[in-house]
Design a protein around this motif. Structure first.
Motif, mmCIF file in Angstrom:
data_model
loop_
_atom_site.group_PDB
_atom_site.id
_atom_site.type_symbol
_atom_site.label_atom_id
_atom_site.label_comp_id
_atom_site.label_asym_id
_atom_site.label_seq_id
_atom_site.Cartn_x
_atom_site.Cartn_y
_atom_site.Cartn_z
ATOM 1 N N UNK A 130 38.049 17.487 20.301
ATOM 2 C CA UNK A 130 36.801 16.992 20.917
ATOM 3 C C UNK A 130 36.251 17.915 22.001
ATOM 4 N N UNK A 131 37.103 18.710 22.633
ATOM 5 C CA UNK A 131 36.624 19.641 23.656
ATOM 6 C C UNK A 131 35.830 20.789 23.032
ATOM 7 N N UNK A 132 36.241 21.259 21.862
ATOM 8 C CA UNK A 132 35.608 22.401 21.218
ATOM 9 C C UNK A 132 34.426 22.040 20.332
ATOM 10 N N UNK A 133 34.394 20.808 19.838
ATOM 11 C CA UNK A 133 33.423 20.436 18.806
ATOM 12 C C UNK A 133 31.962 20.693 19.187
ATOM 13 N N UNK A 134 31.479 20.261 20.349
ATOM 14 C CA UNK A 134 30.054 20.496 20.640
ATOM 15 C C UNK A 134 29.686 21.977 20.706
ATOM 16 N N UNK A 135 30.532 22.782 21.320
ATOM 17 C CA UNK A 135 30.221 24.213 21.425
ATOM 18 C C UNK A 135 30.210 24.874 20.049
ATOM 19 N N UNK A 136 31.179 24.529 19.226
ATOM 20 C CA UNK A 136 31.237 25.113 17.882
ATOM 21 C C UNK A 136 30.051 24.644 17.063
ATOM 22 N N UNK A 137 29.748 23.375 17.118
ATOM 23 C CA UNK A 137 28.696 22.797 16.290
ATOM 24 C C UNK A 137 27.296 23.245 16.708
ATOM 25 N N UNK A 138 27.045 23.321 18.012
ATOM 26 C CA UNK A 138 25.684 23.569 18.481
ATOM 27 C C UNK A 138 25.419 25.006 18.926
ATOM 28 N N UNK A 139 26.462 25.813 19.114
ATOM 29 C CA UNK A 139 26.253 27.189 19.573
ATOM 30 C C UNK A 139 26.781 28.201 18.562
ATOM 31 N N UNK A 140 28.073 28.143 18.288
ATOM 32 C CA UNK A 140 28.704 29.204 17.514
ATOM 33 C C UNK A 140 28.283 29.229 16.046
ATOM 34 N N UNK A 141 28.272 28.081 15.390
ATOM 35 C CA UNK A 141 27.881 28.064 13.970
ATOM 36 C C UNK A 141 26.428 28.485 13.773
ATOM 37 N N UNK A 142 25.459 27.960 14.556
ATOM 38 C CA UNK A 142 24.088 28.453 14.372
ATOM 39 C C UNK A 142 23.923 29.951 14.632
ATOM 40 N N UNK A 143 24.621 30.495 15.616
ATOM 41 C CA UNK A 143 24.518 31.933 15.881
ATOM 42 C C UNK A 143 25.124 32.734 14.729
ATOM 43 N N UNK A 144 26.238 32.256 14.181
ATOM 44 C CA UNK A 144 26.861 32.939 13.045
ATOM 45 C C UNK A 144 25.949 32.885 11.818
ATOM 46 N N UNK A 145 25.354 31.732 11.565
ATOM 47 C CA UNK A 145 24.438 31.611 10.424
ATOM 48 C C UNK A 145 23.220 32.507 10.627
ATOM 49 N N UNK A 146 22.669 32.502 11.830
ATOM 50 C CA UNK A 146 21.501 33.338 12.124
ATOM 51 C C UNK A 146 21.810 34.813 11.926
ATOM 52 N N UNK A 147 22.910 35.292 12.491
ATOM 53 C CA UNK A 147 23.239 36.714 12.362
ATOM 54 C C UNK A 147 23.615 37.069 10.924
ATOM 55 N N UNK A 148 24.278 36.152 10.224
ATOM 56 C CA UNK A 148 24.631 36.420 8.830
ATOM 57 C C UNK A 148 23.419 36.513 7.930
ATOM 58 N N UNK A 149 22.506 35.549 8.061
ATOM 59 C CA UNK A 149 21.271 35.607 7.281
ATOM 60 C C UNK A 149 20.454 36.835 7.647
ATOM 61 N N UNK A 150 20.416 37.162 8.928
ATOM 62 C CA UNK A 150 19.626 38.314 9.385
ATOM 63 C C UNK A 150 20.151 39.599 8.758
ATOM 64 N N UNK A 151 21.476 39.743 8.708
ATOM 65 C CA UNK A 151 22.060 40.929 8.073
ATOM 66 C C UNK A 151 21.804 40.927 6.573
#
Length: 107
Positions: A34-55
């Motif tokens: 529960x400590x990691x879930x919001x950061x992973x869900x709302x920050x890390x995954x969208x940034x990874x998807x954005x950079x992956x699609x961009x590449x």
């Protein structure tokens, strides 16, 4: 102006660095999730998807991909997010095929 090689290198670095916390999320003890879930869900995954699609397909499809995924950020709706990404890849492929056919006609 930034060269394409430099841009790819920056995006690849962002993609790899932001994936490290997801590994911590996956392999952390169940009590700490529960400590990691919001950061992973709302920050890390969208940034990874954005950079992956961009590449993979450029900034236009990256913004559409993250926007389509953002609606389905809750775990209950994850399959909607997956389906929106599949639909985006199909739309991208269709767009390239139509563009290729159109360019053959004009030549």
């Amino acid at each position: 102006m930034i060269s394409n090689a430099t841009k790819r290198s920056i995006l690849r670095s962002i993609h790899l660095i932001f994936s490290i916390p997801i590994l911590g999320y996956i392999y952390s003890p169940f009590e700490e999730l529960p400590q990691y879930a919001p950061a992973v869900r709302f920050v890390f995954v969208p940034v990874i998807v954005l950079s992956g699609f961009w590449m993979y397909s450029g900034v236009f499809f990256a913004i559409i991909g993250v926007g389509g995924m953002a609606r389905y950020i809750l775990p209950v709706w994850i399959w909607g997010g997956v389906l929106s990404q599949v639909a985006l890849f199909i739309a991208r492929k269709t767009w390239f095929v139509i563009r290729a056919r159109h360019s053959k006609r004009s030549v």
